[in-house]
Write an enzyme that holds these catalytic residues in place. Sequence first.
Site, PDB file in Angstrom:
ATOM      1  N   ASN A 144      -4.254   7.112  -8.343  1.00  0.00           N
ATOM      2  CA  ASN A 144      -3.159   6.502  -7.600  1.00  0.00           C
ATOM      3  C   ASN A 144      -1.884   6.538  -8.435  1.00  0.00           C
ATOM      4  OD1 ASN A 144      -2.073   4.717  -5.367  1.00  0.00           O
ATOM      5  ND2 ASN A 144      -1.608   3.465  -7.156  1.00  0.00           N
ATOM      6  N   GLU A 145      -0.867   7.222  -7.930  1.00  0.00           N
ATOM      7  CA  GLU A 145       0.485   7.173  -8.492  1.00  0.00           C
ATOM      8  C   GLU A 145       0.569   7.540  -9.979  1.00  0.00           C
ATOM      9  OE1 GLU A 145       2.346   3.440  -7.478  1.00  0.00           O
ATOM     10  OE2 GLU A 145       2.524   4.031  -5.396  1.00  0.00           O
TER      11      GLU A 145
ATOM     12  N   TYR B 122       7.797   3.834  -0.068  1.00  0.00           N
ATOM     13  CA  TYR B 122       8.397   2.513   0.149  1.00  0.00           C
ATOM     14  C   TYR B 122       9.903   2.552   0.358  1.00  0.00           C
ATOM     15  CZ  TYR B 122       3.904   0.551  -1.226  1.00  0.00           C
ATOM     16  OH  TYR B 122       2.573   0.218  -1.262  1.00  0.00           O
TER      17      TYR B 122
ATOM     18  N   GLU C  34      -0.055   4.645   1.370  1.00  0.00           N
ATOM     19  CA  GLU C  34       0.530   3.296   1.307  1.00  0.00           C
ATOM     20  C   GLU C  34       1.918   3.321   1.925  1.00  0.00           C
ATOM     21  OE1 GLU C  34       0.833   1.495  -2.628  1.00  0.00           O
ATOM     22  OE2 GLU C  34      -1.192   2.165  -3.134  1.00  0.00           O
TER      23      GLU C  34
ATOM     24  N   HIS D 199      -7.142   3.364  -9.937  1.00  0.00           N
ATOM     25  CA  HIS D 199      -5.942   2.626  -9.527  1.00  0.00           C
ATOM     26  C   HIS D 199      -5.588   1.636 -10.646  1.00  0.00           C
ATOM     27  CE1 HIS D 199      -3.464   1.388  -5.761  1.00  0.00           C
ATOM     28  NE2 HIS D 199      -2.921   0.766  -6.794  1.00  0.00           N
TER      29      HIS D 199
ATOM     30  N   ASN E 242       2.429   7.629  -1.243  1.00  0.00           N
ATOM     31  CA  ASN E 242       2.822   6.228  -1.111  1.00  0.00           C
ATOM     32  C   ASN E 242       4.334   6.210  -0.966  1.00  0.00           C
ATOM     33  OD1 ASN E 242       0.175   5.622  -1.568  1.00  0.00           O
ATOM     34  ND2 ASN E 242       0.478   4.702  -3.582  1.00  0.00           N
TER      35      ASN E 242
ATOM     36  N   GLU F 183       0.473  -8.629  -7.216  1.00  0.00           N
ATOM     37  CA  GLU F 183       1.439  -7.530  -7.216  1.00  0.00           C
ATOM     38  C   GLU F 183       1.861  -7.213  -8.660  1.00  0.00           C
ATOM     39  OE1 GLU F 183       2.314  -5.196  -5.237  1.00  0.00           O
ATOM     40  OE2 GLU F 183       4.014  -4.485  -6.398  1.00  0.00           O
TER      41      GLU F 183
ATOM     42  N   TRP G 116       0.006  -0.704   3.400  1.00  0.00           N
ATOM     43  CA  TRP G 116      -0.166  -1.553   2.223  1.00  0.00           C
ATOM     44  C   TRP G 116       0.415  -2.912   2.555  1.00  0.00           C
ATOM     45  CZ3 TRP G 116      -2.869  -0.991  -2.176  1.00  0.00           C
ATOM     46  CH2 TRP G 116      -2.729  -2.028  -3.108  1.00  0.00           C
TER      47      TRP G 116
ATOM     48  N   ARG H 168      -8.898   1.951   2.655  1.00  0.00           N
ATOM     49  CA  ARG H 168      -8.709   2.513   1.319  1.00  0.00           C
ATOM     50  C   ARG H 168      -8.832   1.392   0.290  1.00  0.00           C
ATOM     51  NH1 ARG H 168      -3.402   3.674  -1.835  1.00  0.00           N
ATOM     52  NH2 ARG H 168      -4.270   4.765  -3.607  1.00  0.00           N
TER      53      ARG H 168
ATOM     54  N   GLN I 192      -6.114  -5.845  -7.888  1.00  0.00           N
ATOM     55  CA  GLN I 192      -5.209  -6.680  -7.104  1.00  0.00           C
ATOM     56  C   GLN I 192      -5.942  -7.664  -6.194  1.00  0.00           C
ATOM     57  OE1 GLN I 192      -2.721  -2.969  -6.010  1.00  0.00           O
ATOM     58  NE2 GLN I 192      -1.216  -4.609  -6.105  1.00  0.00           N
TER      59      GLN I 192
HETATM   60  C1  PNW Z   1       2.324   0.826  -5.543  1.00  0.00           C
HETATM   61  N1  PNW Z   1       8.167   1.623  -8.313  1.00  0.00           N
HETATM   62  O1  PNW Z   1       2.979   0.539  -6.743  1.00  0.00           O
HETATM   63  C2  PNW Z   1       0.869   0.604  -5.872  1.00  0.00           C
HETATM   64  O2  PNW Z   1       0.045   1.703  -5.568  1.00  0.00           O
HETATM   65  C3  PNW Z   1       0.313  -0.664  -5.337  1.00  0.00           C
HETATM   66  O3  PNW Z   1      -0.787  -1.049  -6.114  1.00  0.00           O
HETATM   67  C4  PNW Z   1       1.407  -1.710  -5.262  1.00  0.00           C
HETATM   68  O4  PNW Z   1       0.944  -2.978  -4.963  1.00  0.00           O
HETATM   69  C5  PNW Z   1       2.405  -1.227  -4.230  1.00  0.00           C
HETATM   70  O5  PNW Z   1       2.885   0.076  -4.526  1.00  0.00           O
HETATM   71  C6  PNW Z   1       3.615  -2.141  -4.044  1.00  0.00           C
HETATM   72  O6  PNW Z   1       4.368  -2.200  -5.207  1.00  0.00           O
HETATM   73  C7  PNW Z   1       4.290   0.817  -7.060  1.00  0.00           C
HETATM   74  O7  PNW Z   1       8.679   0.939  -9.219  1.00  0.00           O
HETATM   75  C8  PNW Z   1       4.862   0.109  -8.104  1.00  0.00           C
HETATM   76  O8  PNW Z   1       8.808   2.547  -7.753  1.00  0.00           O
HETATM   77  C9  PNW Z   1       6.140   0.379  -8.518  1.00  0.00           C
HETATM   78  C10 PNW Z   1       6.859   1.359  -7.891  1.00  0.00           C
HETATM   79  C11 PNW Z   1       6.313   2.066  -6.837  1.00  0.00           C
HETATM   80  C12 PNW Z   1       5.024   1.794  -6.426  1.00  0.00           C
END
Ligand code: PNW
Length: 461
Positions: A161-162, A287, A356, A117, A285, A419, A412, A73, A17
């Site tokens: 990661n994820e 959101y 994040e 990642h 992480n 992105e 983050w 990180r 990224q």
């Molecule tokens: C994370 N979803 O990605 C990643 O770890 C980062 O690299 C990214 O930039 C950041 O979150 C923001 O998107 C995700 O669809 C991507 O739920 C998609 C999802 C969740 C996290």
Amino acid sequence: MKCSDDFVFGTATASYQIEGAANEDGRCPSIWDTFSHTGHTVNGDTGDVATDSYHRYKEDIALLKDLGVDSYRFSIAMPRIMPTDGGPVNEKGVDFYSRVVDELLEAGIKPCATVYHWDLPQYLGDKGGWQNRDTAWRVADYACVMGERLGDRVDTWITVNEPWCVSYLSYGGTEQAPGLGGGPAAFETVHHVNLAHGLIAQALRGEVKDDAKIAVTLNLQVNRGDADAVHRTDLIANRVFLDPMLRGYYPNELFAVTKGICDWDFVKDGDLDLIHQPIDMLGLNYYSTGLVTMSGRPQFPQSTEASVFPGCSDIDWLPTEGPHTEMGWNIDPNGLYDLLVRLHDDYPEYPLFITENGMACPDRLVEEADPETGASVKAVHDADRVDYLTRHFDAARRAMEAGVPLTGYYVWSLLDNFEWAFGYTKRFGITYVDYETQERTPKDSFKWYRRLIASRELPVL
Ligand code: PNW
């Protein structure tokens, strides 16, 4: 609430990224180079240049120093370290990360390195990527090299990661590289990513300094709605990673609900012991939240279509209540509180940290007179991001006061960056990046975070 001195304030990024320099110093293409160069991203954007951090890492670390973070990180790109299939370690790649780590330490910032990642070398993609069991061992071999070379200086390691994105978004659906859209075929990749986590943790443990912490970063889905639908989505999206990694088994219920779409014969004897390695912390992480309901459609047969939620074809996702971020993700700080409390209840032996959290906003760069000097200065007034972060730090504080052992919080992201499939159209940074000039401008959220870190006082709303 005043944080103890050992609470870790940080920011996060990831190699593909931010680095750019896609063809420099021997780096090979990754599955994200291929995906982005073949029309799968908005505007055809790629990570070829990104925020040019491969060349500007000193400037970025100076920003971190100015911000006052305890830790940074970042992730290491396997394509720089192991650019050929079975060939030697690329010392130029190792040297780059070694310089980054030294520069961080000189600035008094603890390095937190993510091993994987998402930028898998394309040569492993050509052999089936995460559908190929061997990928887990190949990525662990590279982790071993990094542990050996940086293990004396890196404070915290994150294996993967994820895993949810690496498997479901990439093999179940078509959102992320390689975007195969196999629906339930993603369960096999889930298992291989789980194996990779365990093998990486094991490889690192043999190499890194004794007091280094080893963790994994999960993006657990926090859903609200009907209890049955919440239970099922939790099973498919969360416990499929949590239980093998932290408990050493797949829940029996998983086999029952995937009847007819997955026979799990890819789980071999001994695999669960490999996955269930001792780890020191669990990274999250966070959101947003989702809203789910039982649709009334029959549970079986489950659909075999492309889906990021295989095994859930009798469930509907409902529109969430606003406000929403520019990603369309709802803003729900209580989801973070609920997640932290639930994890501490269910897996109490693991300290937690947020690896994040942040928000995409339609940021605008403005030029204005500095209130003190009158000189023309650039600024970004991202009040929505300040509000988002304030509310999520408040939620973290409430969880800590409720007894959750939260050890750190990484925002983050340090910079606006690539992105993924959204290319450069979504800005998550607390620093604005002008992609023409690569000029960095700290946003209001950067200044807000700097004050927060200096005081070490978490907000009370
Ligand atoms: C994370 N979803 O990605 C990643 O770890 C980062 O690299 C990214 O930039 C950041 O979150 C923001 O998107 C995700 O669809 C991507 O739920 C998609 C999802 C969740 C996290």
